[in-house]
Design an enzyme around this catalytic site. Sequence first.
Site, PDB file in Angstrom:
ATOM      1  N   GLY A  13      -5.960 -17.206 -22.484  1.00 44.14           N
ATOM      2  CA  GLY A  13      -5.710 -16.410 -21.636  1.00 44.14           C
ATOM      3  C   GLY A  13      -5.175 -15.811 -21.051  1.00 44.14           C
ATOM      4  O   GLY A  13      -4.098 -16.514 -20.783  1.00 44.14           O
ATOM      5  N   HIS A  50       7.930 -17.350 -13.180  1.00 44.01           N
ATOM      6  CA  HIS A  50       8.516 -17.727 -14.214  1.00 44.01           C
ATOM      7  C   HIS A  50      10.046 -18.355 -13.900  1.00 44.01           C
ATOM      8  O   HIS A  50      10.353 -19.102 -14.559  1.00 44.01           O
ATOM      9  CB  HIS A  50       7.928 -16.699 -15.292  1.00 44.01           C
TER      10      HIS A  50
END
Length: 175
Positions: free
Chosen positions: A8, A51
């Site tokens: 998820g 990221h």
Amino acid sequence: MRVLVTGGVRSGKSRHAEALLAGRADVAYVAPGPTAEEDRDPDWAARVAAHRARRPPGWRTHETRDVAGVLRAAPGPVLVDCLGTWLTGVIDGRGLWDAPGERAAEAVHALVDEVAEAVRAATDIVLVTNEVGLGVVPSHRSGRLFRDLLGTVNQRVADACDEVHLVIAGRVLVL
């Protein structure tokens, strides 16, 4: 090693995928989602920046939706993060949000078959995807279309992989 990492949102799947290739300096990192420049949402821009900051300096970033092309051309390990954003780009780019389900499925199936074939030919790849089929049925057609198509993408890519890792609350289950 061909591994599909699923879970998820905010489950820890990207960190786990990156850890699988830790210590490798020659990783091709494929970011198939919208870039911060394409998507003016400040929350998305913050995610992209986080990221980017986490990646080791030697990793080469490819911001492209041509996942199969990078897989075929990369001389070393590849990390793709993530197939959910890739699918969104495919649906957006081909104007499929309002297309009949069969037409959308046909367009996506041809592309995912190309990705799965490239995964099978790869020797060192980690792919990240979202698991969206565990919740309620979306009330909007676009949500149902995305959920159904991503379920198919995940199945076809998983079939091309040696392992599938499910990440929940930072914990990893090898399926």
